[in-house]
Every structure is written in structure tokens, then in C-alpha cells.
Design a protein around this motif. Sequence first.
Motif: not given
Length: 206
Positions: A2-12
Motif C-alpha cells: 500500500g501507501h504511507g508505510f514507514d521503513n522503521f519496522i517499529s513505526y508500523n
Amino acid sequence: TGHGFDNFISYNSVTIGGLDCPVYAAKVDDETLDGFVLCFAPSGIGPDMKPLQVEVYDVFNEVFVKGYCCYLLIDGFLPDPVPLGPSGGINYLAPEVTAVSPTSLLYQEGLQVTVYGRYFGPLSVFDKNGVYQGPLGNIPKEEYERPAALVVMAGGAHARCLSTSHLSDEELVCTTPEMTALNVSMVVLVVRQQSQVWQRGSLVEV
């Protein structure tokens, strides 16, 4: 995806049917923010859609932004306005019976028949009292019961086993009911989903 995820795993953060789906990987384009996250789905059963919810931490505003799965694209774009709330999710596959042992039985009550297959449901989705602990959709929780094996008579009638022991996601033990018909077979029922009738030979040979 999708759109708007974050590369920092802990932010998802991802939940399925109200339960945590631990995120273990994320890959997002820094410019377009298109990408995907991967998570370990919780064990479960049932054909109903379990809503999938994603929250991503907005660093600038210091809040989590919530999104739901899954919207149908119109000409490649999200609908405008985007509907609020879940519109999709995941469900679990129907049970399958792959083998029955022993394959030849005299017809009488109280015999132990082992039913092998898959998607019967892991033991972990039920507590010691048989209460379902997995993700939920729109089927009431009280309908989530342990899997049941049924004997199928030659004419198509079904008879529930006197008892079904749930040993694993791939193995059940049926205590046969009183049987008066030849050429019977087996099916497994898991939360409104019934397996195909087992075809490989007859349970009863005289």
C-alpha cells in the motif's frame, strides 16, 4: 502492500480481527511512500473476513495514522472520498480431509477413526475451556467451536461423531456414532466451513 508505510519496522502496527500481527519487515519508497510491510498473521479459523487494520506513526505530528484493508481502486486511484472503516480483510481456508485411518471398519458405535488433513485449526486458538481466542470477523464468537468430524452415509446424510478429539491443525479422532449403512465417508466442519467428502475408499467393508 500500500501507501504511507514507514521503513522503521517499529513505526508500523498491524492487527487482524482485533489481534496483533507482529511486523517483521518493511520496504517503502522514500519519495512515493509506496511499499509493503510483512507481519506474522495470528492463527485462526473461519470463513468470515477478519478486518485488517494498519497504524503508522507520523513522526512530524507524533501520532499514529490509522488505515484499513482493503479498498478497490477506481482507474488506479483510491475512491474519493475514501470510505471510513474496514472494507476487507483476510479469512481462513476451509478444512480438507486427506486420509482416514483405519480405512476399513466394521460398522458399529464407538470406534476410533483418525482423520488427517489440514486447516482444522491449531490447538492454540482455543483455551482449556474450548473458548475461541483467535481473530474475529462478523460471525459471533459463540459460533467458533472446536472442529467436528461427521460420518457421511451413502445416501448423503450426515451423522456427527459421538465425540471429536482435536489433536492438531492436521489431525482429529472421531468416535463413531451408531452406523447402519455401508460405504460411508467423512467430512470435517469448522465454523460454517465443511470439507469436501473424503473420497479415497470406504470406511466400511464387510
